[in-house]
Write a protein that holds these residues in place. Structure first.
Motif, PDB file in Angstrom:
ATOM      1  N   PRO A 403       0.794  -1.233   0.000  1.00  0.00           N
ATOM      2  CA  PRO A 403       0.000   0.000   0.000  1.00  0.00           C
ATOM      3  C   PRO A 403       0.827   1.283   0.000  1.00  0.00           C
ATOM      4  CG  PRO A 403       0.020  -0.966   2.193  1.00  0.00           C
ATOM      5  CD  PRO A 403       0.689  -1.959   1.289  1.00  0.00           C
ATOM      6  N   SER A 404       2.112   1.194   0.306  1.00  0.00           N
ATOM      7  CA  SER A 404       2.907   2.413   0.498  1.00  0.00           C
ATOM      8  C   SER A 404       3.840   2.734  -0.658  1.00  0.00           C
ATOM      9  CB  SER A 404       3.741   2.293   1.790  1.00  0.00           C
ATOM     10  OG  SER A 404       2.904   2.099   2.911  1.00  0.00           O
ATOM     11  N   LEU A 405       3.676   2.062  -1.795  1.00  0.00           N
ATOM     12  CA  LEU A 405       4.607   2.281  -2.894  1.00  0.00           C
ATOM     13  C   LEU A 405       4.644   3.737  -3.330  1.00  0.00           C
ATOM     14  CD1 LEU A 405       6.617   1.281  -4.987  1.00  0.00           C
ATOM     15  CD2 LEU A 405       4.696   0.688  -6.482  1.00  0.00           C
ATOM     16  N   GLU A 406       3.490   4.382  -3.443  1.00  0.00           N
ATOM     17  CA  GLU A 406       3.495   5.751  -3.947  1.00  0.00           C
ATOM     18  C   GLU A 406       4.235   6.700  -3.016  1.00  0.00           C
ATOM     19  OE1 GLU A 406      -0.878   7.455  -3.196  1.00  0.00           O
ATOM     20  OE2 GLU A 406      -0.885   5.445  -4.062  1.00  0.00           O
ATOM     21  N   GLN A 407       4.083   6.499  -1.711  1.00  0.00           N
ATOM     22  CA  GLN A 407       4.808   7.355  -0.766  1.00  0.00           C
ATOM     23  C   GLN A 407       6.313   7.097  -0.819  1.00  0.00           C
ATOM     24  OE1 GLN A 407       1.987   5.650   0.105  1.00  0.00           O
ATOM     25  NE2 GLN A 407       0.573   7.380   0.309  1.00  0.00           N
ATOM     26  N   ILE A 408       6.686   5.833  -0.975  1.00  0.00           N
ATOM     27  CA  ILE A 408       8.108   5.490  -1.083  1.00  0.00           C
ATOM     28  C   ILE A 408       8.702   6.094  -2.352  1.00  0.00           C
ATOM     29  CG2 ILE A 408       9.746   3.588  -1.338  1.00  0.00           C
ATOM     30  CD1 ILE A 408       7.766   1.882   0.342  1.00  0.00           C
ATOM     31  N   CYS A 409       7.949   6.040  -3.456  1.00  0.00           N
ATOM     32  CA  CYS A 409       8.425   6.617  -4.710  1.00  0.00           C
ATOM     33  C   CYS A 409       8.635   8.122  -4.576  1.00  0.00           C
ATOM     34  CB  CYS A 409       7.435   6.323  -5.836  1.00  0.00           C
ATOM     35  SG  CYS A 409       7.428   4.607  -6.396  1.00  0.00           S
ATOM     36  N   VAL A 410       7.730   8.796  -3.890  1.00  0.00           N
ATOM     37  CA  VAL A 410       7.882  10.236  -3.674  1.00  0.00           C
ATOM     38  C   VAL A 410       9.154  10.510  -2.891  1.00  0.00           C
ATOM     39  CG1 VAL A 410       6.937  12.237  -2.454  1.00  0.00           C
ATOM     40  CG2 VAL A 410       5.436  10.813  -3.858  1.00  0.00           C
ATOM     41  N   GLU A 411       9.430   9.718  -1.871  1.00  0.00           N
ATOM     42  CA  GLU A 411      10.638   9.927  -1.067  1.00  0.00           C
ATOM     43  C   GLU A 411      11.898   9.735  -1.899  1.00  0.00           C
ATOM     44  OE1 GLU A 411      10.464   7.432   2.351  1.00  0.00           O
ATOM     45  OE2 GLU A 411       8.877   8.594   3.330  1.00  0.00           O
TER      46      GLU A 411
END
Length: 442
Positions: A403-411
């Protein structure tokens, strides 16, 4: 699924979504349960997105014009989880419409197709279906769905005017892509790479759209990934997507407002040449056509480049499927088969294109895109036509997605976290979901 709002990618591609419609109180058994004036009456269940309903009604109108002995009533259901539950409940109770439209891939597998659906292998059109699509509607070695809609690509939208002005060629490797970016930055008139991190889901394309390159390097990656035998952080080809996020940031190639820019800003920038490259789903093209119709053909498309030009290809999201539930029988079954055969024919493709502009090529051999589709959509066709030129997105081959891929990509794409750390964090992110699914090896 690739988490874009709304949840279904097909619905996301539509310019507008209809307000929620109440599911009809009549059961499928009572809708056309007997012949009407000598005609066989069947029902077709679709989600209530405006584009889906419009397309279904167009297909039904054209189909019944060619088959005047059949009538088809279009029913609607909600989208999202509520709609999923309705489909599963009606299948399990034998109360499903005679034909229904639903997702392909992992959500299709969750319907227990071998138990609940009618196999289509004896239908002549199955041999004309694109191999990638057939993979997404196959269970137990049998095909259960006809394609409803078109492929969608995860690729790089690029401004053709910028390329023409600078004499650039479409890159087939990452090094060629970065060389183009260097020339664009030196020119100073456009941001080399557009990112729109205010809407975090848009950050994922360098990872998810790169899966063709991962698959080309290791054709068994999806299977091993599902079994917890392969990781992003320890598979060089899979790690590349995270590395690419970091590299374009480190090189200073992003638009200055990448952290606050929204999806609609990215569409405007690529259309007007304010940015040269926008890694994005081809669903964005429909919005560009609405908001910047005079510039839509200034936008082209190429697959996310990897390390090897010889294996360069496009990652695609498959269309949904039209299915026949096991509860459909007798004259209704024959009518339902005819409807699916029409959907999976050149006439059916033409009918769908009349209702809603395609966001990619059709999954049926012999179906051609309309001459007036935007250039970026035309650019997808050679990848689909070439053997080995396209691969399914990972979500169609594995149910594992954290579920957290998009947040990780932003980081990673903002310089907050390095690529190897981001990949390792994502590997940990997927564990809980895989365990909840009860997958072996987790």
């Amino acid at each position: 699924m690739f988490d874009v709002p709304p949840r279904r990618l097909g619905a996301f591609a539509a310019a507008a979504v209809a307000s929620a419609l109440a599911l009809t109180a009549c059961s499928a058994g009572s809708l056309g349960s007997s012949d009407e004036g000598g005609k066989t009456a069947i029902s077709l269940l679709v989600d209530n997105a405006e584009a889906t309903v419009k397309t279904a009604e167009q297909v039904v109108g054209d189909f019944t014009a060619k088959n005047p002995d059949i009538t088809v009533k279009v029913e609607t259901r909600p989208q999202g989880t509520e709609g999923d539950n309705i489909v599963k409940t009606r299948l399990s109770t034998g109360d499903m419409s005679d034909v229904f439209i639903y997702n392909s891939g992992s959500l299709f597998q969750a319907l227990k197709p071998e138990q609940n659906l009618v196999a289509l292998d004896d239908q002549s059109y199955v041999g004309q279906l694109d191999a990638n699509f057939k993979t997404t509607v196959t269970a137990g070695g049998k095909v259960y769905g006809a394609p409803f809609g078109t492929f969608m690509g995860g690729a790089v939208l690029y401004n053709r005017k910028v390329y023409e002005r600078l004499g650039l060629q479409v890159p087939k490797t990452w090094s060629e892509f970065m060389a183009n970016n260097a020339k664009i930055k030196a020119d100073g008139k456009a941001a080399p790479v557009i990112q729109t991190y205010q809407e975090t889901w848009t950050s994922q394309l360098f990872i998810l759209g790169d899966f063709h390159n991962v698959s080309a390097a290791d054709s068994a990656f999806a299977e091993k990934y599902t079994k917890n035998q392969a990781k992003y952080a320890t598979t060089p080809a899979a790690l590349e997507g995270f590395a690419h996020l970091q590299e374009v940031f480190d090189a200073g190639y992003l638009n200055k407002d990448f952290a606050s820019a929204k999806y609609e800003d990215g569409q405007r920038m690529i259309a007007l040449g304010e940015g040269a490259h926008y890694p994005m789903l081809t669903a964005a093209v429909a919005n560009i056509a609405i908001n910047n119709p005079d510039k839509v053909n200034d936008v082209g498309l190429f697959a996310l480049p990897g390390t090897d030009a010889a294996t360069n290809g496009l990652t695609v999201w498959a269309p949904g499927g039209a299915y026949i539930p096991a509860s459909t029988s007798g004259a209704k079954l024959e009518a339902a088969r005819k409807l699916l055969a029409f959907i999976a024919s050149p006439d059916g493709c033409t009918s769908q294109a009349k209702a809603s502009p395609p966001t990619g090529p059709f999954a049926v051999k012999g179906c051609e895109l309309p001459a007036d589709v935007p250039q970026s959509i035309k650019d997808m066709q050679p990848y689909i036509d070439r053997e080995g030129g396209s691969s399914l997105a990972l979500e169609f081959l594995s149910p594992v997605k954290g579920p957290s891929l998009e947040q990780i990509c932003v980081e990673v794409g903002s310089g907050i976290r390095k690529a190897p750390d981001g990949a390792a964090l994502y590997d940990r992110d997927v564990e809980k979901q895989a365990q909840q699914l009860g997958l072996p090896g987790w």
